[in-house]
Design a protein around this motif. Sequence first.
Motif, short mmCIF file in Angstrom:
data_model
loop_
_atom_site.label_atom_id
_atom_site.label_comp_id
_atom_site.label_asym_id
_atom_site.label_seq_id
_atom_site.Cartn_x
_atom_site.Cartn_y
_atom_site.Cartn_z
N LYS A 116 0.82 -1.21 0.00
CA LYS A 116 0.00 0.00 0.00
C LYS A 116 0.86 1.26 0.00
CE LYS A 116 -3.72 -2.28 2.58
NZ LYS A 116 -4.50 -2.28 3.83
N LEU A 117 2.07 1.15 0.53
CA LEU A 117 2.96 2.31 0.59
C LEU A 117 3.53 2.69 -0.78
CD1 LEU A 117 4.97 1.58 3.87
CD2 LEU A 117 3.38 3.48 3.49
N ILE A 118 3.65 1.72 -1.67
CA ILE A 118 4.32 2.00 -2.95
C ILE A 118 3.33 2.27 -4.09
CG2 ILE A 118 6.39 0.72 -2.31
CD1 ILE A 118 5.42 -1.61 -3.99
N HIS A 119 2.05 2.44 -3.76
CA HIS A 119 1.07 2.77 -4.80
C HIS A 119 1.36 4.11 -5.46
CE1 HIS A 119 -1.65 -0.56 -4.77
NE2 HIS A 119 -2.04 -0.40 -3.51
N PHE A 120 2.10 4.99 -4.79
CA PHE A 120 2.36 6.32 -5.37
C PHE A 120 3.15 6.21 -6.67
CE2 PHE A 120 6.20 5.58 -2.93
CZ PHE A 120 7.21 6.16 -3.70
N LEU A 121 3.83 5.08 -6.89
CA LEU A 121 4.57 4.90 -8.14
C LEU A 121 3.63 4.75 -9.34
CD1 LEU A 121 7.39 2.42 -7.02
CD2 LEU A 121 7.63 4.87 -7.52
N ASP A 122 2.38 4.35 -9.08
CA ASP A 122 1.42 4.11 -10.16
C ASP A 122 0.38 5.21 -10.31
OD1 ASP A 122 2.59 1.56 -10.65
OD2 ASP A 122 1.45 0.74 -8.95
N HIS A 123 0.29 6.11 -9.32
CA HIS A 123 -0.77 7.12 -9.33
C HIS A 123 -0.17 8.50 -9.10
CE1 HIS A 123 -3.78 3.91 -9.25
NE2 HIS A 123 -3.01 3.31 -8.36
N PRO A 124 -0.07 9.32 -10.16
CA PRO A 124 0.62 10.63 -10.05
C PRO A 124 0.02 11.56 -9.00
CG PRO A 124 0.25 10.03 -12.35
CD PRO A 124 -0.49 9.03 -11.53
N GLN A 125 -1.32 11.49 -8.80
CA GLN A 125 -1.93 12.45 -7.86
C GLN A 125 -1.77 12.05 -6.41
OE1 GLN A 125 -3.47 10.10 -9.57
NE2 GLN A 125 -5.65 9.92 -9.09
N LEU A 126 -1.34 10.82 -6.14
CA LEU A 126 -1.27 10.31 -4.77
C LEU A 126 -0.12 10.96 -4.01
CD1 LEU A 126 -2.28 8.34 -2.63
CD2 LEU A 126 -0.87 6.57 -3.68
N GLU A 127 -0.43 11.51 -2.83
CA GLU A 127 0.60 12.10 -1.96
C GLU A 127 1.30 10.99 -1.17
OE1 GLU A 127 1.39 15.27 -2.03
OE2 GLU A 127 -0.22 15.76 -3.43
N LEU A 128 2.49 11.30 -0.69
CA LEU A 128 3.22 10.32 0.12
C LEU A 128 2.56 10.12 1.48
CD1 LEU A 128 6.99 11.14 -0.56
CD2 LEU A 128 5.65 9.23 -1.44
N SER A 129 1.89 11.13 1.96
CA SER A 129 1.27 11.02 3.29
C SER A 129 -0.11 11.63 3.27
CB SER A 129 2.13 11.73 4.34
OG SER A 129 1.97 13.14 4.23
N ASN A 130 -0.90 11.28 4.28
CA ASN A 130 -2.21 11.93 4.44
C ASN A 130 -2.17 12.91 5.60
OD1 ASN A 130 -2.13 10.05 6.49
ND2 ASN A 130 -4.27 9.44 6.31
N ASN A 131 -1.08 13.68 5.68
CA ASN A 131 -0.94 14.68 6.73
C ASN A 131 -2.04 15.73 6.68
OD1 ASN A 131 1.26 13.52 7.93
ND2 ASN A 131 2.77 14.84 6.96
N LEU A 132 -2.54 16.02 5.47
CA LEU A 132 -3.63 16.99 5.36
C LEU A 132 -4.85 16.52 6.14
CD1 LEU A 132 -3.43 18.07 1.61
CD2 LEU A 132 -3.05 19.52 3.61
#
Length: 508
Positions: A411-427
Amino acid sequence: MAEVIAQLEERVASQKKELEYARLKIQVLEERLRLQRIQKYGPSSEKLSNLQLELLEQEPGVSREEVVAEGERKTAPPVTGKEKRKHPGRQTLPADLPRVQRVIACTPEQCVCGNCGAETTVIGYEVSEVLDVEPARYFVQVTKREKRACKACPEQGVTAATLPIRIIDKSLVSDGVIINTVVNKYCDHSPLYRQSVALLRDAGIDISRATMCGWVMTIGEMLMPVAGSMRSQLLAGTYIQADETPVDVQTHDGSGTNHQAYLWQYGTPGGMTVFDFRMSRKREGPLNFLGNFEGILQTDGYAAYDRVGGPKMVHASCWSHARRYFVDAVKLNKQDGASIRAVELINKLFAIDAQARNEKMDHAARHDLRHQKAPPLLVEIHAHILEMNKTLLPKSAAGQACRYTLAIWKKLIHFLDHPQLELSNNLAENSMRPIALGRGNWIHIGSEYAGSRVAAILSVIESCRRLKIPVREYLADILPGLANAPLHRIAELTPAAWAAKTSAMRLV
């Protein structure tokens, strides 16, 4: 003889294993003890050594200020002349604030030339600006509606000007006072009993907390359809960040104890956020809220978010949460080189996105940068954590950090496949901070009935904050008449729609 030696060697090996297990067990217990002391004395105590914390335990009545002072005294390095930071200079006051000018005239002696005695001339001004404040001024608004009648035709009767629509009909206070009460509670965390006391002190008006609570519940009920429309718009998108936080609910069974309920928050970066009130932390909450959502859902590792949404939904995890576990391990054991290395490697991952932000890249450009730099770094992080995990007790802080990260790795490495995905959900976490501050002031929600209404208010207020909308102006515009607004108009009254309409009107 050889057999005796073999037995001795086996016994020595067994004792070494027992000693190593005992060492690790002691380390785990020391970590737990240190964590309890940090929780007791606050974040500032993280800087203190175990010996300092032990001494604090022996001192009765140690205040938080003393802990802060001790931490700063021990850790603050001496500042040399070269290390002093340059002062940024005097801050400029916002240009959009109204200016009230005050002219200070020269004294009579200054108005006469000291040489020839002639009157001097004003050639300019020395100008300075300071921020000032005018305390809240309460006044009685008198509304006089014009009445008209025809003297020649008395049978026509009397007509009167239409009374403007109000938020609460026949209320003793204006819309402004009601809106101010809601904003003070949920933006500035001022409980209603405190506002009631302030109103009596400043205006001489005794309005009970129960009356104010009635105003808040009315506003919450009016905003529930708006929050529902916001939810529909959120679920129609492609990316949601979610988090949850506990909130006490007052029980009325005579037990004197509160029930721990939860506010679940769902939002999208740069857009609206919606709060959902639930009496528990079970999977039922996100399951019902998300329905068949098939975009990207980003959360922490809490299991309740598993198996929710539609079949095509992508469940991504948060690198900040993984990093935080290793940071906690370092707080408990500052000599933990392996955890320190894990934090350093994850920091390099965040540095990639920081570079993208500094260079103002769009999602496509950031995606290319991630693919250039992230894959070898991810291989190194994964290998390092796997190696760490071999020598750690599962219940140690570092062991828990390793197990947590490895369990959600895919689940942590999904950002490699999805450009809009942030590294964290700090927001998403940042949206929870006002609730955490509010809990310390208004203590609890009055009932289960009130929970969904409070959630609607928080949804609107937090969305206004995210979208940089003046919340008082927004509420004053949409609330009068909202209770009778047709359902097809509700979508036009969400914070995002209101901001777009207001912006378009200003451009005309």
